[in-house]
Design a protein around this motif. Sequence first.
Motif, PDB file in Angstrom:
ATOM      1  N   ALA A 248      92.336  12.110  57.198  1.00  0.00           N
ATOM      2  CA  ALA A 248      92.147  13.236  56.303  1.00  0.00           C
ATOM      3  C   ALA A 248      92.521  14.515  57.010  1.00  0.00           C
ATOM      4  O   ALA A 248      92.354  14.680  58.192  1.00  0.00           O
ATOM      5  CB  ALA A 248      90.697  13.296  55.866  1.00  0.00           C
ATOM      6  N   PRO A 249      93.036  15.496  56.257  1.00  0.00           N
ATOM      7  CA  PRO A 249      93.385  16.765  56.869  1.00  0.00           C
ATOM      8  C   PRO A 249      92.147  17.471  57.399  1.00  0.00           C
ATOM      9  O   PRO A 249      91.061  17.243  56.932  1.00  0.00           O
ATOM     10  CB  PRO A 249      94.025  17.545  55.743  1.00  0.00           C
ATOM     11  N   GLN A 250      92.363  18.377  58.286  1.00  0.00           N
ATOM     12  CA  GLN A 250      91.234  19.028  58.931  1.00  0.00           C
ATOM     13  C   GLN A 250      90.752  20.249  58.177  1.00  0.00           C
ATOM     14  O   GLN A 250      90.119  21.116  58.726  1.00  0.00           O
ATOM     15  CB  GLN A 250      91.649  19.433  60.350  1.00  0.00           C
ATOM     16  N   GLY A 251      91.028  20.346  56.923  1.00  0.00           N
ATOM     17  CA  GLY A 251      90.623  21.526  56.189  1.00  0.00           C
ATOM     18  C   GLY A 251      91.823  22.414  55.952  1.00  0.00           C
ATOM     19  O   GLY A 251      92.663  22.596  56.791  1.00  0.00           O
ATOM     20  N   ALA A 252      91.898  23.010  54.761  1.00  0.00           N
ATOM     21  CA  ALA A 252      93.075  23.777  54.425  1.00  0.00           C
ATOM     22  C   ALA A 252      93.135  25.053  55.233  1.00  0.00           C
ATOM     23  O   ALA A 252      92.158  25.706  55.491  1.00  0.00           O
ATOM     24  CB  ALA A 252      93.048  24.084  52.942  1.00  0.00           C
ATOM     25  N   PRO A 253      94.346  25.432  55.657  1.00  0.00           N
ATOM     26  CA  PRO A 253      94.475  26.677  56.390  1.00  0.00           C
ATOM     27  C   PRO A 253      94.107  27.865  55.532  1.00  0.00           C
ATOM     28  O   PRO A 253      94.279  27.836  54.330  1.00  0.00           O
ATOM     29  CB  PRO A 253      95.946  26.705  56.772  1.00  0.00           C
TER      30      PRO A 253
ATOM     31  N   LEU B 286     100.016  15.781  44.171  1.00  0.00           N
ATOM     32  CA  LEU B 286      99.818  16.113  45.582  1.00  0.00           C
ATOM     33  C   LEU B 286      99.117  14.970  46.315  1.00  0.00           C
ATOM     34  O   LEU B 286      99.266  14.828  47.536  1.00  0.00           O
ATOM     35  CB  LEU B 286      98.989  17.395  45.687  1.00  0.00           C
ATOM     36  N   LEU B 287      98.361  14.150  45.597  1.00  0.00           N
ATOM     37  CA  LEU B 287      97.681  13.005  46.220  1.00  0.00           C
ATOM     38  C   LEU B 287      98.673  11.960  46.724  1.00  0.00           C
ATOM     39  O   LEU B 287      98.302  11.077  47.504  1.00  0.00           O
ATOM     40  CB  LEU B 287      96.721  12.345  45.231  1.00  0.00           C
ATOM     41  N   GLY B 288      99.916  12.038  46.266  1.00  0.00           N
ATOM     42  CA  GLY B 288     100.930  11.115  46.766  1.00  0.00           C
ATOM     43  C   GLY B 288     101.449  11.489  48.135  1.00  0.00           C
ATOM     44  O   GLY B 288     102.285  10.781  48.690  1.00  0.00           O
ATOM     45  N   VAL B 289     100.975  12.592  48.688  1.00  0.00           N
ATOM     46  CA  VAL B 289     101.415  13.051  50.005  1.00  0.00           C
ATOM     47  C   VAL B 289     100.418  12.569  51.051  1.00  0.00           C
ATOM     48  O   VAL B 289      99.203  12.683  50.860  1.00  0.00           O
ATOM     49  CB  VAL B 289     101.511  14.590  50.032  1.00  0.00           C
ATOM     50  N   PRO B 290     100.890  12.014  52.142  1.00  0.00           N
ATOM     51  CA  PRO B 290      99.979  11.534  53.182  1.00  0.00           C
ATOM     52  C   PRO B 290      98.989  12.601  53.624  1.00  0.00           C
ATOM     53  O   PRO B 290      99.327  13.786  53.731  1.00  0.00           O
ATOM     54  CB  PRO B 290     100.923  11.145  54.327  1.00  0.00           C
ATOM     55  N   ARG B 291      97.751  12.164  53.840  1.00  0.00           N
ATOM     56  CA  ARG B 291      96.660  12.957  54.398  1.00  0.00           C
ATOM     57  C   ARG B 291      96.027  13.935  53.426  1.00  0.00           C
ATOM     58  O   ARG B 291      95.144  14.702  53.815  1.00  0.00           O
ATOM     59  CB  ARG B 291      97.111  13.710  55.662  1.00  0.00           C
ATOM     60  N   VAL B 292      96.451  13.959  52.187  1.00  0.00           N
ATOM     61  CA  VAL B 292      95.802  14.808  51.184  1.00  0.00           C
ATOM     62  C   VAL B 292      94.701  13.998  50.513  1.00  0.00           C
ATOM     63  O   VAL B 292      94.916  12.857  50.099  1.00  0.00           O
ATOM     64  CB  VAL B 292      96.820  15.311  50.140  1.00  0.00           C
ATOM     65  N   ARG B 293      93.523  14.601  50.369  1.00  0.00           N
ATOM     66  CA  ARG B 293      92.379  13.911  49.789  1.00  0.00           C
ATOM     67  C   ARG B 293      92.101  14.438  48.388  1.00  0.00           C
ATOM     68  O   ARG B 293      92.541  15.529  48.024  1.00  0.00           O
ATOM     69  CB  ARG B 293      91.150  14.067  50.688  1.00  0.00           C
ATOM     70  N   PRO B 294      91.351  13.689  47.588  1.00  0.00           N
ATOM     71  CA  PRO B 294      91.094  14.103  46.207  1.00  0.00           C
ATOM     72  C   PRO B 294      90.474  15.488  46.077  1.00  0.00           C
ATOM     73  O   PRO B 294      90.831  16.236  45.159  1.00  0.00           O
ATOM     74  CB  PRO B 294      90.151  13.011  45.689  1.00  0.00           C
ATOM     75  N   GLU B 295      89.533  15.843  46.945  1.00  0.00           N
ATOM     76  CA  GLU B 295      88.908  17.156  46.838  1.00  0.00           C
ATOM     77  C   GLU B 295      89.933  18.266  46.993  1.00  0.00           C
ATOM     78  O   GLU B 295      89.866  19.303  46.320  1.00  0.00           O
ATOM     79  CB  GLU B 295      87.808  17.307  47.902  1.00  0.00           C
ATOM     80  N   GLN B 296      90.885  18.069  47.871  1.00  0.00           N
ATOM     81  CA  GLN B 296      91.913  19.083  48.080  1.00  0.00           C
ATOM     82  C   GLN B 296      92.871  19.135  46.897  1.00  0.00           C
ATOM     83  O   GLN B 296      93.317  20.213  46.499  1.00  0.00           O
ATOM     84  CB  GLN B 296      92.641  18.780  49.385  1.00  0.00           C
ATOM     85  N   ALA B 297      93.210  17.964  46.340  1.00  0.00           N
ATOM     86  CA  ALA B 297      94.080  17.950  45.165  1.00  0.00           C
ATOM     87  C   ALA B 297      93.378  18.601  43.972  1.00  0.00           C
ATOM     88  O   ALA B 297      94.007  19.301  43.165  1.00  0.00           O
ATOM     89  CB  ALA B 297      94.479  16.514  44.829  1.00  0.00           C
ATOM     90  N   ASP B 298      92.062  18.385  43.830  1.00  0.00           N
ATOM     91  CA  ASP B 298      91.314  19.033  42.747  1.00  0.00           C
ATOM     92  C   ASP B 298      91.342  20.550  42.897  1.00  0.00           C
ATOM     93  O   ASP B 298      91.518  21.297  41.919  1.00  0.00           O
ATOM     94  CB  ASP B 298      89.860  18.545  42.748  1.00  0.00           C
ATOM     95  N   SER B 299      91.144  21.027  44.118  1.00  0.00           N
ATOM     96  CA  SER B 299      91.187  22.472  44.357  1.00  0.00           C
ATOM     97  C   SER B 299      92.556  23.034  43.997  1.00  0.00           C
ATOM     98  O   SER B 299      92.670  24.077  43.343  1.00  0.00           O
ATOM     99  CB  SER B 299      90.870  22.743  45.832  1.00  0.00           C
ATOM    100  N   PHE B 300      93.595  22.350  44.411  1.00  0.00           N
ATOM    101  CA  PHE B 300      94.959  22.789  44.125  1.00  0.00           C
ATOM    102  C   PHE B 300      95.224  22.799  42.623  1.00  0.00           C
ATOM    103  O   PHE B 300      95.801  23.747  42.079  1.00  0.00           O
ATOM    104  CB  PHE B 300      95.928  21.848  44.844  1.00  0.00           C
ATOM    105  N   ALA B 301      94.784  21.748  41.918  1.00  0.00           N
ATOM    106  CA  ALA B 301      95.029  21.645  40.479  1.00  0.00           C
ATOM    107  C   ALA B 301      94.313  22.753  39.728  1.00  0.00           C
ATOM    108  O   ALA B 301      94.863  23.352  38.789  1.00  0.00           O
ATOM    109  CB  ALA B 301      94.576  20.281  39.963  1.00  0.00           C
TER     110      ALA B 301
END
Length: 879
Positions: free
Chosen positions: A168-173, A305-320
Amino acid sequence: MSTDRPDGEAATAPEEEPAHDSGSAAEERPAPAGAASGADAAGPDGGAASGPETGEPVAGGAGEPGEPGRADEPGGAESDTEDAGGPGDGAGPGAGGPEPTGGATEPGTAGTQAAAGAGEARTGAGEARTGAGEARPGSGESRSGGASAEGAGAASGTAAGAPAGPGAPQGAPRGGRSAAAEALAAAVRAVERGERPAASFFTERSGPGPAAPAARPAAAPPRPPAGPAPAGAAPTGPAPAPGGGTVAAPASGARRAGGRAALADAAGVREVLAAGGAPEQLAVPVAEALGERAAAALREDPWQLLGVPRVRPEQADSFARALLGPECGPGDERRAQALVRWLLTRAALEGHTALPAGTVRRALADRAVPDPDEALRAAVGAGDVLVFQDALDRLPGARPAGPDADEEAPAVRVLLGLDRFALAEESLADGLARLVNTAVDPGTAAVPADGADERGGPEGAAGADPAGAQAAAWEAAAAASGSPSAAELIRAAAGHGLVAHSGGEAARAEPVALVAAARAMGLRAYLAAHSEDGRRRLAAALAAASAGGGDGGPAAGDLPDPAAVTVAGLLSGGQGPGRDAEGALAVDLVAVVDAPQLDVETAAMLVESLPDGARLVLSGDPGVLWSAGPGRVFADLLAARCCPQVVSRTPDPGPIGELVSGIGVGELTEVAAPGREVVTVPVRDAGEAVHRTVQLVADSVPRVIGVPAGEVQVITVGHGGAAGTRVLNRALKERLNPGPGRFGGFDPGDRVVHVPAPGHVLPGTVVSADAEGLRLDCAGTRLVVPREEVPDGVRHGWAITAHQAAGQRWPAAVVVLPGDAAAGLTRSWVYTAFGRAERHLSVVHGAGEALPRAVAQVPAKERTTRLRSLLEAQGPLAG
């Protein structure tokens, strides 16, 4: 096992150590030079804490379980298979599939992109095969005709989405983001910590955001996955360059397949990412995953965005939500379908080829999907996933239905899977049946003569000998083999197109004898190993067998016999005979000696590449870890009992062989080791484990056992944690090759592992670096790893995981078991790690009772697959 150190000094008893999360393989990066070492430079005789010396194999209390980094198993799949092949390693796949809320470690893999072109079966996808009823799939391509559910109609279609990558990514920059994006990022972190439910993303209103589209656009068309490529799609190592020159390391699959056209839209992707508060570093991965219309596709369906390695659902939800505004909700059809794909992709990284529908349904509910059943129906209807039904009476441990059985109890289980792996399993099952049914009768086949044409083989000789001539030749070869087990294997292969052979390390001599006998009869026979190290050892053994016995010695291994190849090299054409005019491998017999390391896609590619009438022998040790990629091909083949099975009676010699054989049957016993072949070094905590490991590698083993430090391999459970590969490699570099890390964290002389394809590890040494990339010496072959490939494709290699070590052996091995290793220990892990040593094994032991408990009670981490059911459904196979 002896519990003192190789130099005779008593070691201290272990005590419990706090658990920690060791992280995922994908997060590992070269350590900067000069990093603090976990071990000092004291000699083996200094600083040992006093304590009673014990003669028990396991000392101290049970270690506290932790989350070992998943590098060893399939990338994360067990994370059973330490890293799917990537440089990292971890723990293995759970039987029930990934539970999003369970905190499972997400496996990492160095190359998560699809490898295109290499190893393409026959002349390409879509070429119909007579009698088999299927087209020959190319590398990762779908077979024409689709797949049907066993016992029921299966919704066909192409799986969309790329596998979620390792870790999982280490948190969005935070740099350059709007206040709204910052607030959403904070909400993501709160959900990940369990401080708020996932649905709160959609129930709370935020400030002004991007306007939602007036009408919901249709979901973007499904796209091919960009996840882990079949392990066989690229060679495990470079072929020697003409004249001994330097060769370029194989480029990653995504860069070959995606091409520059996909990256042309990267600028547009950056704009969309910025609008959604996502880091622009994702632009290239998004463009590679989604193709030329990546920007438009991502704007229409942000959850892609979930199709990209290391992106998690919570991050995709935030982006959406940042893109779509308040109308974005947890029940959005696009979100539900993306989550289904993500769950199945993650399951594949954990080794599963399918998941029970109930597991997926529960995982969707945990992700705040309001109607999981409707989400599954939509995903199936859209062709994102396929549905299968397996008869429950065919599952392991199932009891036959009796007269009092509940008539309302379901007789089948419903499975969901991505078509990529579904088609691979069905293609593999059909291909194995084809080999069985087209086997040549040795009593009527021709014996190839010298000078036979390119097609040669069982039916390619100029004329047939009298009936029974070839049968007599096979029988004579069996009688001359000198081993009952080798004779049994030769006789089985003579009369069958498919044979399963199982045994330990010493049993590898039996497929060697088979191939030597077949080549002596003029057949085009080849031995295929998983690793370059295995290939060299097979070449030496084959040279000795072909010469009439004796020890091949080191010189034989330096000049590999052309008949010894790696599976990846054979499929890519870099090794072996190449392909005939029809696209099939120009072979009559192939014996794969590391069959447990075959994932379902590589196995399907291999079987599809074999011509009708060829013989395939799958040989291996059932006790070792399964493949880094999805599936458990060898275990399913043995369980289905669809072909002759030869079980070797050749025991592994010496104290190490005795110890490993006991582990294979669930017993961890003390063995007599008069020459200190096996030594246990108890430790109290992770810091002492690192300290003792460095002492063993740098001083004790070279001085007492006589094995140089460069031939000692450290094996540990995961990449992260206080005694994972990252910490151990930093400490070992500081002691053995200190330097500033001027080449991206590496210095000349650093011991490294290069990962040319998921599931494959190529040990080497850093030579230098220049504008082209990092120059390595891999067992005498020079290669260049491009600069952009180095961060994900090269790691320090003094310490690796058991999955990375599978298929290789070293004169000495130091296995490190810190107190938090309990959660990653299984019988198969211990069996694999301990079995990598040839002359000496040191066990740095701080796991307490977790070690014998794992050996006795945790055979392996289960995987959900369909191959066994597919083979059994075909009924008894001929041949």
